[in-house]
Structures are given as structure tokens and as C-alpha cells.
Motif scaffolding. Sequence first.
Motif, PDB file in Angstrom:
ATOM      1  N   PHE A   1      -2.131  76.905  24.133  1.00  0.00           N
ATOM      2  CA  PHE A   1      -1.175  77.694  24.892  1.00  0.00           C
ATOM      3  C   PHE A   1      -1.339  77.503  26.394  1.00  0.00           C
TER       4      PHE A   1
ATOM      5  N   ASN B   1       8.417  69.260  36.835  1.00  0.00           N
ATOM      6  CA  ASN B   1       9.785  69.204  36.324  1.00  0.00           C
ATOM      7  C   ASN B   1      10.001  67.987  35.431  1.00  0.00           C
TER       8      ASN B   1
ATOM      9  N   TYR C   1       7.835  65.754  27.497  1.00  0.00           N
ATOM     10  CA  TYR C   1       8.591  66.327  26.385  1.00  0.00           C
ATOM     11  C   TYR C   1       8.949  65.296  25.324  1.00  0.00           C
TER      12      TYR C   1
ATOM     13  N   TYR D   1       7.926  66.450  33.534  1.00  0.00           N
ATOM     14  CA  TYR D   1       7.322  66.534  32.206  1.00  0.00           C
ATOM     15  C   TYR D   1       7.928  67.648  31.354  1.00  0.00           C
ATOM     16  N   LEU D   2       8.427  68.691  32.028  1.00  0.00           N
ATOM     17  CA  LEU D   2       9.003  69.799  31.268  1.00  0.00           C
ATOM     18  C   LEU D   2      10.454  69.540  30.885  1.00  0.00           C
ATOM     19  N   PHE D   3      11.155  68.799  31.720  1.00  0.00           N
ATOM     20  CA  PHE D   3      12.571  68.561  31.444  1.00  0.00           C
ATOM     21  C   PHE D   3      12.706  67.590  30.269  1.00  0.00           C
ATOM     22  N   PRO D   4      13.571  67.925  29.294  1.00  0.00           N
ATOM     23  CA  PRO D   4      13.609  67.119  28.068  1.00  0.00           C
ATOM     24  C   PRO D   4      14.012  65.658  28.272  1.00  0.00           C
ATOM     25  N   TRP D   5      14.907  65.395  29.191  1.00  0.00           N
ATOM     26  CA  TRP D   5      15.511  64.044  29.171  1.00  0.00           C
ATOM     27  C   TRP D   5      15.066  63.182  30.343  1.00  0.00           C
TER      28      TRP D   5
ATOM     29  N   GLU E   1       5.785  70.437  41.975  1.00  0.00           N
ATOM     30  CA  GLU E   1       7.055  70.688  41.318  1.00  0.00           C
ATOM     31  C   GLU E   1       7.707  69.440  40.742  1.00  0.00           C
TER      32      GLU E   1
ATOM     33  N   TYR F   1      -2.093  74.963  28.122  1.00  0.00           N
ATOM     34  CA  TYR F   1      -1.657  73.735  28.794  1.00  0.00           C
ATOM     35  C   TYR F   1      -0.249  73.893  29.385  1.00  0.00           C
ATOM     36  N   GLY F   2       0.528  74.869  28.851  1.00  0.00           N
ATOM     37  CA  GLY F   2       1.838  75.119  29.429  1.00  0.00           C
ATOM     38  C   GLY F   2       1.705  75.567  30.870  1.00  0.00           C
TER      39      GLY F   2
ATOM     40  N   PHE G   1       2.287  61.772  25.438  1.00  0.00           N
ATOM     41  CA  PHE G   1       2.583  62.982  26.219  1.00  0.00           C
ATOM     42  C   PHE G   1       2.192  62.787  27.677  1.00  0.00           C
TER      43      PHE G   1
ATOM     44  N   LEU H   1       0.769  72.726  33.081  1.00  0.00           N
ATOM     45  CA  LEU H   1       1.918  71.875  33.421  1.00  0.00           C
ATOM     46  C   LEU H   1       2.736  72.482  34.558  1.00  0.00           C
ATOM     47  N   ARG H   2       2.911  73.824  34.500  1.00  0.00           N
ATOM     48  CA  ARG H   2       3.753  74.452  35.520  1.00  0.00           C
ATOM     49  C   ARG H   2       3.074  74.499  36.875  1.00  0.00           C
TER      50      ARG H   2
END
Lengths: 506, 109
Positions: free
Chosen positions: A211, A226, A73, A228-232, A222, A213-214, A68, A217-218
Motif C-alpha cells: 500500500f 504523473n 501503470y 507513472y500514475l497516468f495510464p497511457w 510531479e 508504494y502508492g 513497472f 509514487l505520489r
Amino acid sequence: MEQSIRYTPFFMLCGVLIVSLIVGLLSRRHDRGGYGVQVRSIGHASIGAAIASNWMSAASFLGIAGVFFLNGYFAFAYILGWTGGYVLLLVLMGSQIRRFGKYTAPDFVEARYDSSVARVFSAVIAIVISLIYCVAQYKGIGMVFAWMFGIDYTQALVFGVLITFAYLMVAGGLKAARNPQMHYLVIIIAFVVPLMLIAKKLGYNWLVPQFSYGRALRELPEQVSNAYLFPWTFGSPYEWIALCFTLMVGTAGLPHVLSRFYTVPNNRDARWGVVWGLFFIGLLYWSAPAFGAFAHTWLTNSGTVLTPAEAQALADIIVIKTAEWVGLNEIFISILAIGGVLAAISTITGLLVTGAGAIAYDIYYRLINPKATESHLLIVAKGATLVLALLVLVIAVNPPGLIAQITAVAFALAGNTLFPVFLLGIWWDRANKHGAIAGMTVGTIITFAPILLGNMIPMLRTILPPTSSALIGAPVVILTMIIVSRLTPPPPEHLRRFLVEKVHSP
Amino acid sequence: MSQTNEQDSPSRKDLRINFFRPRPGFMRKEVTIIWITLTAWAVMTFGMPIHLALTHSDPTRTLAEAPYIFGIPAYFWFSGQFLILWFIFLCFIFNVLIDWLSSSYRRRR
């Protein structure tokens, strides 16, 4: 790396090992009657805790957080693969394999396919799975010991292996009992309590860091957030799905996971145990990504920038590093380190025992010396344990990847070979030994081709990533088994009758 | 197998076992339960990344437009936390159904 010994974690580790020996010795007296067979009154939650403690290895404790930390993601493919696989196992095979009544993978294969060749083949596969799995555990131990003593990885690895072996010898020699429920409790507390303290230090909700850690991350810059949050960002959808699927079918095919279904008195208890087991495993997996996220929070706050190589090198002990970076009390850092080592040691014990048993009973006794006595086989098994351990050590000196990635290869092998053999063995009476042998051959080739030939044919690694080959592999193997079985005579009638009357009846 | 549920069990000569053509009686009902659980498992696990792959290709747009829950994008929470709960729930439901099925067959015998 700093060249100083951290005494606190070392002495605490020694203390924990000694205490667990003493507890093992004390509890030995109580269950002398049936060693390993649990009493009837055991509750579902406690079966679940045993399932979870059997499951949680260095890959769960150290590995997931590392993935992670590096890949955001993408790590969820590991988490979901390693939990969703239990659904597959429970739904498709749990009850049926139990009604079949064979306790190890080679036993099942021989009984179902009526072939000693298939049996030896599946035993070799089980041994290779244990080996690969152990390499990942040893890497974890080596990394933690390197951190603990401030020495380089290879030295730490050898030292760590010596310590674990000394412990196993003593524990085995004294016949100390293991208490899986206690083991689970120790591991989960060692994981979650330091995490709560880390969240508190960084100013996030510490009661449920799972909860908060979300938010952490944000609040990263930016660009990082982004990514780490963006799936691909770190893997294509195909890679994600292939990995997740591979780990799922691998879980359902892993010999040491399957055998957990038999240490419980009855089928129903085993099924309900899985529900609890999944919850207990979930507690760890809900928490693991938080370490990776908080590590980034600290890096951002302190303005530290890691090169990709540095990040890669730290990933597998990021759990411990995060605690150290945010300035946790040394005791809590030590608890994390000890938890990782304990998870690795217990997994190694289980796997080496499985592997050595397969060598002694399925290969030596079957192929080399059918007249061997029980005590003779015990000596062979002990020798085999040592040989396996040395072999693992040699491979672990140059670990081929992250802990979670190495472990995933073992899952790919299980998913490409044992999973189809179990699945068709139970759900299709027509599957026969020729099909099983052909299937396991194709599965082995599919697993190792991208690893061995990947440098020559790069395409191979794109289609069949070494960690994720079962999305294509498992269906191909199932198809091979069906075609070959159709072309050869059906299995004997008594086997098919057994399937109808025992395995598929209430 | 006892004599009482003779009409429930297929002829003793027929030894075919096939997941896609389950034998009448216990096995057919068991396979139905398995299909339901497996579908619920597969749709949620693999439907989500397929949906994400089809709809989310640009990071900045995705994160600006995606719905949020607990302060993180909903899909992120869904994969990181909800699906594990979902798996536990599926195992629970499966067990309840299988318990019900096996007790009804035990009574019949």
C-alpha cells in the motif's frame, strides 16, 4: 559495472541448492510408492501453493518489477493478464479437460481431433513455447550472475547455465523430490521480507509496502509521478488491452499450467486449489510494483539520473538493485538474488522436461522410430534436453527484450494456437482435425509474422505487437477453425458421444 | 448416464455440443454459471481501461480530478490491487456454484 565478486550471495546460493538437494533426498524416502502422485488428504491451500510455485518464474520475480520501473501503470497489463487468465482457465476449461482425461497438450489434441498430424503440430508448438519461456528464464539467470560476479552478461549466462545444469543433473541423478509448498514459501519470503526492509529504510509504512508504494509514487517530482500514475504514458489503451487479453488466453492455453490440473486427486480439489493458487500468486504481484516505485524514490532522493538505455539495462534486476541502492544488509540483497535464480531454475526444469518429453514421445516415437523401447526413449529425452538447453543458450545470448516481454511472446503463441484448439475442442462437437490444423497454422503465422516481418512492414507491429497478438489472433484462429470445420466432414461419432457423455456430464 | 434422469437428458442420437446452445439439464446450468462469471470478469477487466481511455486523456487534469483512495488515484488502486482480489472472489463464487450444481445432480442420479 563494478568488477568485484560478491561472495555472500554466491555462497548462500550454493548453500540453498545443497540444502534443497538434501531435503529432496530425505523426502524421497516417504513417497516412494507413487512418485509425483500426491496423497489424498492434501489440503486446498497446499494445492494452491503448488500451483503458485509452478507458476512463479523469473518473469514474476524479476520481470514485473522491471516493467513497472520502466512503464508504470502499463505493467498492470502483465499483472492482470497473468492472474485473470486463471479465471478463464478455471471457468472455461479446467473441469472439462480433466473429465476428458488427457494430461498433455499433444495427448489431448490427438484424442480429441483423432489426428497424428495435429498431435505432432501441437507438440512442436509446445516445444517452441517451452523454448521461448526458457530464454526469458536464462536471461534472468544471466543478469543475476553478471551482477553477482561482476562479469559481462554472456560469460555470466554460460556460467549460470553450467551451474543450473550441474544442479539439475545431480538432482535428477539422485531422483531428489521437489517440495512445491516449500519452494513457494522460500520464494515469497525472499521477495516480501527484503521489500519490507526497503520500505522501512525509505521511511514508508513497512508492514504493508503493497500500500505504501502508492504514497512513494505520489511523492516523486510531479513530472515523474504523473508519468507513472497516468495510464497511457507508456502505451495506448489498445496496447494495454491487447497485452492483457493475450496473457489471459495464453495462461489458459499454456501446457505446463494446464497439466497442474492433473497432479491433484480430484476435480473439486483442483478447482478449489486455483482459488488459493491465485491468492498466493497475488501476494507476489501485489508486491512487485513496489520495487519499481521505491527504485524511483531512491533515484530521486540521491539525485541520480539514469539515461533511458541505462534504465532499460537495469530493469530486469531492479529488484536486486533497489535493495542494493537503499543500502540493505548484504544478506537480504543475496536473498533476493537467490529467490530470482531459484524461480528461474525451477521453471526451467519443468519446461525442459515438458519440451524434451514432447520431442521424445510425440515426435521421435511417433514419426521417426515407432519401435523404440522405453529406455531408448529415455536416452532420446535426455539428449533432447541438452539440445534444447543449448538452443535456448544461443538465443539468450542476445535477448530480444525484457524478461516479461520475452515471456509474453510465449503466451501469445499459446493463446493463438493451443487456446482455440482446447476451447473449441471442448465446447463445439463439430470442430474437426482439418479445422484444428488450419487454426494452428494461422495462429503460428499471426504470432511470428510481426516478429519476422515487422521490420519490412512496420504497420504489422502496430496492429499485432509481438507480445500482444492474441487479441486479434485468437478470434481470427477461432473463426478459421469454425469455417474450415464446417467445410469438412464432422468428427467421428464416438468422439462426439464421448464429449456428450463424459466431458459435459456431471 | 442412468435411466432415472431420462427426461432430463436429450435424445441419445443428438450429439451436438455448442457453448451458445447448451444441452438441457446439467450443461445448460453449467453454461449459465460460466456466462455470469465471464461477464463479471470481462466487464471489470476491460470495462475499466475502456472507461479510462474514454474519460482520461490529459495527465495533469486526470490526476487532479480523479478520485483518490489510499492516497493514490482510484483507478490505479483498482487495477493494481483490487482486480486480483476480484479474480479470487470470482473463482470462489464459481466454485461454490459448481459445487452446488454437481451435488444436486449427483443426488438426482
